[in-house]
Design a protein around this motif. Structure first.
Motif, PDB file in Angstrom:
ATOM      1  N   UNK A   1      60.498  65.080  44.949  1.00  0.00           N
ATOM      2  CA  UNK A   1      61.718  65.714  45.464  1.00  0.00           C
ATOM      3  C   UNK A   1      61.990  65.262  46.892  1.00  0.00           C
ATOM      4  N   UNK A   2      60.942  65.192  47.699  1.00  0.00           N
ATOM      5  CA  UNK A   2      61.102  64.736  49.080  1.00  0.00           C
ATOM      6  C   UNK A   2      61.600  63.295  49.140  1.00  0.00           C
ATOM      7  N   UNK A   3      61.053  62.444  48.295  1.00  0.00           N
ATOM      8  CA  UNK A   3      61.488  61.039  48.255  1.00  0.00           C
ATOM      9  C   UNK A   3      62.935  60.952  47.786  1.00  0.00           C
TER      10      UNK A   3
ATOM     11  N   UNK B   1      68.695  59.842  48.765  1.00  0.00           N
ATOM     12  CA  UNK B   1      70.088  60.288  48.759  1.00  0.00           C
ATOM     13  C   UNK B   1      70.681  60.191  50.162  1.00  0.00           C
ATOM     14  N   UNK B   2      69.917  60.600  51.159  1.00  0.00           N
ATOM     15  CA  UNK B   2      70.379  60.497  52.549  1.00  0.00           C
ATOM     16  C   UNK B   2      70.614  59.047  52.924  1.00  0.00           C
ATOM     17  N   UNK B   3      69.681  58.182  52.579  1.00  0.00           N
ATOM     18  CA  UNK B   3      69.804  56.754  52.869  1.00  0.00           C
ATOM     19  C   UNK B   3      71.015  56.157  52.169  1.00  0.00           C
ATOM     20  N   UNK B   4      71.192  56.501  50.899  1.00  0.00           N
ATOM     21  CA  UNK B   4      72.323  55.984  50.131  1.00  0.00           C
ATOM     22  C   UNK B   4      73.640  56.404  50.771  1.00  0.00           C
ATOM     23  N   UNK B   5      73.721  57.650  51.197  1.00  0.00           N
ATOM     24  CA  UNK B   5      74.935  58.168  51.828  1.00  0.00           C
ATOM     25  C   UNK B   5      75.214  57.431  53.135  1.00  0.00           C
ATOM     26  N   UNK B   6      74.181  57.212  53.920  1.00  0.00           N
ATOM     27  CA  UNK B   6      74.357  56.499  55.194  1.00  0.00           C
ATOM     28  C   UNK B   6      74.833  55.070  54.970  1.00  0.00           C
ATOM     29  N   UNK B   7      74.234  54.395  54.021  1.00  0.00           N
ATOM     30  CA  UNK B   7      74.626  53.010  53.746  1.00  0.00           C
ATOM     31  C   UNK B   7      76.060  52.940  53.239  1.00  0.00           C
TER      32      UNK B   7
ATOM     33  N   UNK C   1      66.587  64.578  40.527  1.00  0.00           N
ATOM     34  CA  UNK C   1      66.900  65.536  41.589  1.00  0.00           C
ATOM     35  C   UNK C   1      68.241  66.219  41.323  1.00  0.00           C
ATOM     36  N   UNK C   2      69.239  65.411  40.986  1.00  0.00           N
ATOM     37  CA  UNK C   2      70.584  65.952  40.745  1.00  0.00           C
ATOM     38  C   UNK C   2      70.655  66.798  39.475  1.00  0.00           C
ATOM     39  N   UNK C   3      69.697  66.637  38.580  1.00  0.00           N
ATOM     40  CA  UNK C   3      69.640  67.442  37.359  1.00  0.00           C
ATOM     41  C   UNK C   3      68.731  68.661  37.530  1.00  0.00           C
ATOM     42  N   UNK C   4      68.414  69.005  38.748  1.00  0.00           N
ATOM     43  CA  UNK C   4      67.595  70.177  38.998  1.00  0.00           C
ATOM     44  C   UNK C   4      66.108  69.919  38.964  1.00  0.00           C
ATOM     45  N   UNK C   5      65.712  68.647  38.959  1.00  0.00           N
ATOM     46  CA  UNK C   5      64.302  68.296  39.034  1.00  0.00           C
ATOM     47  C   UNK C   5      63.618  68.064  37.702  1.00  0.00           C
ATOM     48  N   UNK C   6      64.350  68.212  36.603  1.00  0.00           N
ATOM     49  CA  UNK C   6      63.731  68.009  35.288  1.00  0.00           C
ATOM     50  C   UNK C   6      64.765  67.459  34.300  1.00  0.00           C
ATOM     51  N   UNK C   7      64.309  66.594  33.413  1.00  0.00           N
ATOM     52  CA  UNK C   7      65.198  66.029  32.387  1.00  0.00           C
ATOM     53  C   UNK C   7      64.363  65.511  31.231  1.00  0.00           C
ATOM     54  N   UNK C   8      64.987  65.416  30.079  1.00  0.00           N
ATOM     55  CA  UNK C   8      64.359  64.748  28.949  1.00  0.00           C
ATOM     56  C   UNK C   8      64.402  63.244  29.209  1.00  0.00           C
ATOM     57  N   UNK C   9      63.398  62.540  28.736  1.00  0.00           N
ATOM     58  CA  UNK C   9      63.389  61.079  28.849  1.00  0.00           C
ATOM     59  C   UNK C   9      64.636  60.494  28.191  1.00  0.00           C
ATOM     60  N   UNK C  10      65.026  61.044  27.045  1.00  0.00           N
ATOM     61  CA  UNK C  10      66.210  60.542  26.335  1.00  0.00           C
ATOM     62  C   UNK C  10      67.480  60.704  27.172  1.00  0.00           C
ATOM     63  N   UNK C  11      67.562  61.767  27.978  1.00  0.00           N
ATOM     64  CA  UNK C  11      68.718  61.962  28.864  1.00  0.00           C
ATOM     65  C   UNK C  11      68.785  60.843  29.898  1.00  0.00           C
ATOM     66  N   UNK C  12      67.633  60.495  30.451  1.00  0.00           N
ATOM     67  CA  UNK C  12      67.598  59.433  31.460  1.00  0.00           C
ATOM     68  C   UNK C  12      68.031  58.098  30.867  1.00  0.00           C
ATOM     69  N   UNK C  13      67.629  57.845  29.632  1.00  0.00           N
ATOM     70  CA  UNK C  13      68.048  56.616  28.955  1.00  0.00           C
ATOM     71  C   UNK C  13      69.567  56.617  28.779  1.00  0.00           C
ATOM     72  N   UNK C  14      70.126  57.737  28.346  1.00  0.00           N
ATOM     73  CA  UNK C  14      71.576  57.836  28.129  1.00  0.00           C
ATOM     74  C   UNK C  14      72.363  57.725  29.428  1.00  0.00           C
ATOM     75  N   UNK C  15      71.892  58.365  30.477  1.00  0.00           N
ATOM     76  CA  UNK C  15      72.604  58.361  31.753  1.00  0.00           C
ATOM     77  C   UNK C  15      72.560  56.985  32.410  1.00  0.00           C
ATOM     78  N   UNK C  16      71.386  56.382  32.435  1.00  0.00           N
ATOM     79  CA  UNK C  16      71.208  55.119  33.165  1.00  0.00           C
ATOM     80  C   UNK C  16      71.591  53.887  32.359  1.00  0.00           C
TER      81      UNK C  16
END
Length: 90
Positions: free
Chosen positions: A70-72, A77-83, A17-32
């Motif tokens: 996107x809805x989820x 994000x809203x839940x995380x912010x509230x917590x 979501x924060x990356x605009x809704x799309x990313x390479x799988x390799x990016x997700x591996x690097x970020x996480x």
């Protein structure tokens, strides 16, 4: 991304979501810093639930949020912010 209450699937949805809704799988591996096997496992689960679409193009794998995903992600994000707000108040 550090989180104490989200599962890895939720973290992936938020990152997408924060990356605009799309990313390479390799990016997700690097970020996480999740293993490729972990990303693969969660990718399949999220795809089965209709939260993401997966596209392969030569050596690259694109992962894209669906409308449902996107809805989820927005809810998470809203839940995380509230917590975080509640924890910081204590």
């Amino acid at each position: 991304m550090e989180s104490t209450f989200l599962n890895k699937g939720g973290i992936l949805l938020i990152i997408l979501y924060k990356k605009g809704g799309i990313a390479f799988e390799s990016e997700l591996i690097n970020i996480t810093k999740f293993s490729p096997g972990t990303i693969q496992s969660w990718k399949e689960r999220l795809k089965e639930k209709g939260y993401i679409e997966v596209t392969k193009d030569k050596n690259k794998v694109y992962i894209k949020l669906t409308k449902k995903g996107k809805e989820i992600a927005e809810r998470l994000i809203t839940l995380e912010t509230r917590i975080e707000t509640i924890v910081e108040e204590k």
